[in-house]
Design a protein around this motif. Structure first.
Motif, PDB file in Angstrom:
ATOM      1  N   ILE A 155       0.838  -1.207   0.000  1.00  0.00           N
ATOM      2  CA  ILE A 155       0.000   0.000   0.000  1.00  0.00           C
ATOM      3  C   ILE A 155       0.868   1.250   0.000  1.00  0.00           C
ATOM      4  O   ILE A 155       0.626   2.207  -0.749  1.00  0.00           O
ATOM      5  CB  ILE A 155      -0.946  -0.006   1.222  1.00  0.00           C
ATOM      6  N   ALA A 156       1.914   1.236   0.838  1.00  0.00           N
ATOM      7  CA  ALA A 156       2.806   2.402   0.929  1.00  0.00           C
ATOM      8  C   ALA A 156       3.543   2.644  -0.380  1.00  0.00           C
ATOM      9  O   ALA A 156       3.758   3.793  -0.782  1.00  0.00           O
ATOM     10  CB  ALA A 156       3.801   2.203   2.069  1.00  0.00           C
ATOM     11  N   THR A 162       8.879   2.624   1.421  1.00  0.00           N
ATOM     12  CA  THR A 162       8.113   3.840   1.120  1.00  0.00           C
ATOM     13  C   THR A 162       9.034   4.912   0.548  1.00  0.00           C
ATOM     14  O   THR A 162       8.697   5.588  -0.434  1.00  0.00           O
ATOM     15  CB  THR A 162       7.429   4.375   2.385  1.00  0.00           C
ATOM     16  N   PHE A 163      10.197   5.059   1.169  1.00  0.00           N
ATOM     17  CA  PHE A 163      11.181   6.017   0.673  1.00  0.00           C
ATOM     18  C   PHE A 163      11.604   5.674  -0.757  1.00  0.00           C
ATOM     19  O   PHE A 163      11.710   6.558  -1.617  1.00  0.00           O
ATOM     20  CB  PHE A 163      12.406   6.051   1.588  1.00  0.00           C
ATOM     21  N   SER A 169       4.414   6.075  -4.767  1.00  0.00           N
ATOM     22  CA  SER A 169       4.695   6.263  -6.193  1.00  0.00           C
ATOM     23  C   SER A 169       3.797   7.325  -6.814  1.00  0.00           C
ATOM     24  O   SER A 169       4.031   7.757  -7.952  1.00  0.00           O
ATOM     25  CB  SER A 169       4.507   4.942  -6.949  1.00  0.00           C
ATOM     26  N   GLN A 170       2.785   7.788  -6.080  1.00  0.00           N
ATOM     27  CA  GLN A 170       1.848   8.790  -6.587  1.00  0.00           C
ATOM     28  C   GLN A 170       1.946  10.136  -5.896  1.00  0.00           C
ATOM     29  O   GLN A 170       1.742  11.183  -6.513  1.00  0.00           O
ATOM     30  CB  GLN A 170       0.403   8.277  -6.423  1.00  0.00           C
ATOM     31  N   VAL A 204       5.117  11.149   6.176  1.00  0.00           N
ATOM     32  CA  VAL A 204       3.677  11.440   6.136  1.00  0.00           C
ATOM     33  C   VAL A 204       2.889  10.163   5.878  1.00  0.00           C
ATOM     34  O   VAL A 204       1.875   9.887   6.540  1.00  0.00           O
ATOM     35  CB  VAL A 204       3.369  12.487   5.044  1.00  0.00           C
ATOM     36  N   ILE A 205       3.360   9.360   4.920  1.00  0.00           N
ATOM     37  CA  ILE A 205       2.668   8.106   4.591  1.00  0.00           C
ATOM     38  C   ILE A 205       2.702   7.154   5.779  1.00  0.00           C
ATOM     39  O   ILE A 205       1.691   6.519   6.119  1.00  0.00           O
ATOM     40  CB  ILE A 205       3.314   7.454   3.350  1.00  0.00           C
TER      41      ILE A 205
END
Length: 326
Positions: free
Chosen positions: A35-36, A99-100, A41-42, A78-79
């Motif tokens: 999900i992350a 995520t990074f 990616s968006q 933030v995510i």
């Protein structure tokens, strides 16, 4: 890259993350990482919403602060802050790593487009645009879709996307070499070229070209190593005329000038008003230059109407200006 490509890249990175043993060992970590990766990616393109305000704000800010060094560092936090409460059993460090990577990859691949990003802000506000990969590249998108299909029918996602990304690294290197060959062909055709601005197209062997020499602007197209020159314009410095100096204060023209590296200008004088028009030379299409900025001023040089953006007909431009007809 386009939104669709960023989406499939997010899924691909989630699949690639299954090679991480820490991610693979718990459902909470693997699900949260997927999900992350999709969100990461968006999220740098969240500034697309600025287009709802006006083109000037969008042009000045799209791929700016949201793609900067601080943003690449802050978006993953933030995510995580939003996602981790739903997956408290996930490995926080490995969730942050992937995520990074998703956010970083988004910004990194955008650098290879002709549009580029301000990826090195706050060190510099310079646009980094390598002009190697088209905004939508069917090969890149297609390979990701193939990978997702293979994942869907049972192939191991980690190794599948590891192979696909190895192929894509080779593809990027091939595009770099192809672009260098085009630049060499341009220098043979126009030996006095001071600057060569290359924009890739959706076709592998075709490139749009804007070439700057001391005396002229050339607009051309490359197919493999063959260069076809379409237009040649005298390079004339923008004069310090009252209507131009006033037009430069307009937000639309200011946004255009902050973004466009190569353009020509026109001034038209009518009975009761002036038009100052700047035309970006990078995007010639079917003999037309669609990316423009235009400012209309009255006889006292007061700005009464302006527009910047993509226009494909004179009629459409008049509708955008709405105030003063020809």
């Amino acid at each position: 890259m386009d939104t669709g490509t960023h989406v499939v890249m997010g899924f691909a990175l989630g699949g690639l993350a299954t090679l991480d043993p820490v991610v693979a060992e718990t459902t909470a970590t693997s699900q949260s990482v997927l999900i992350a990766a999709i969100i990461g990616s968006q999220i740098p393109d969240i500034d697309t919403i600025l287009k709802l305000k006006n083109n000037a704000v969008y042009i000045r800010n799209h791929r700016g602060a949201t793609h900067s060094i601080p943003a690449v560092l802050l978006w993953p936090l933030v995510i995580l802050a939003c996602l981790y409460p739903f997956y408290p059993e996930a490995n926080l460090f490995h969730l942050w790593i992937w995520t990074f990577l998703a956010v970083f990859l988004h910004v990194f691949v955008d650098i290879f487009n002709a549009y580029g990003t301000q990826a090195i802000r706050p060190i510099s506000s310079k646009w980094v645009a390598l002009g190697i990969i088209n905004t939508f590249d069917p090969i890149i998108f297609g390979l990701h879709v193939i990978g997702l299909i293979l994942w869907g029918i049972g192939f191991d996602p980690g190794y599948t996307f590891l192979v696909i990304y190895a192929i894509l690294v080779c593809y990027y290197l091939l595009r770099v070499l192809t672009q260098r060959a085009v630049k060499s062909a341009v220098r043979r055709k126009i030996p006095d070229a001071e600057k060569i601005i290359i924009s890739p197209t959706i076709r592998f062997f075709q490139w749009r070209l804007a070439v700057i020499t001391k005396e002229h602007f050339y607009v051309a197209r490359a197919y493999k190593n063959s260069i076809a020159i379409f237009d040649k314009y005298k390079r004339i410095k923008v004069p310090s005329l009252p209507m131009i100096e006033e037009a430069k204060k307009d937000k639309n023209l200011a946004a255009f000038l902050s973004f466009s590296p190569v353009y020509r200008w026109e001034i038209k004088e009518y009975e009761e008003h002036y038009e100052v028009k700047f035309i970006d030379l990078r995007y010639r299409s079917n003999g037309h230059y669609p990316f423009v900025a235009i400012v209309q001023l009255d006889s006292e040089h007061n700005i009464v109407s302006s527009y910047t953006g993509w226009i494909f007909s004179e009629e459409a431009l008049r509708k955008k200006l709405e105030i003063i007809p020809d």
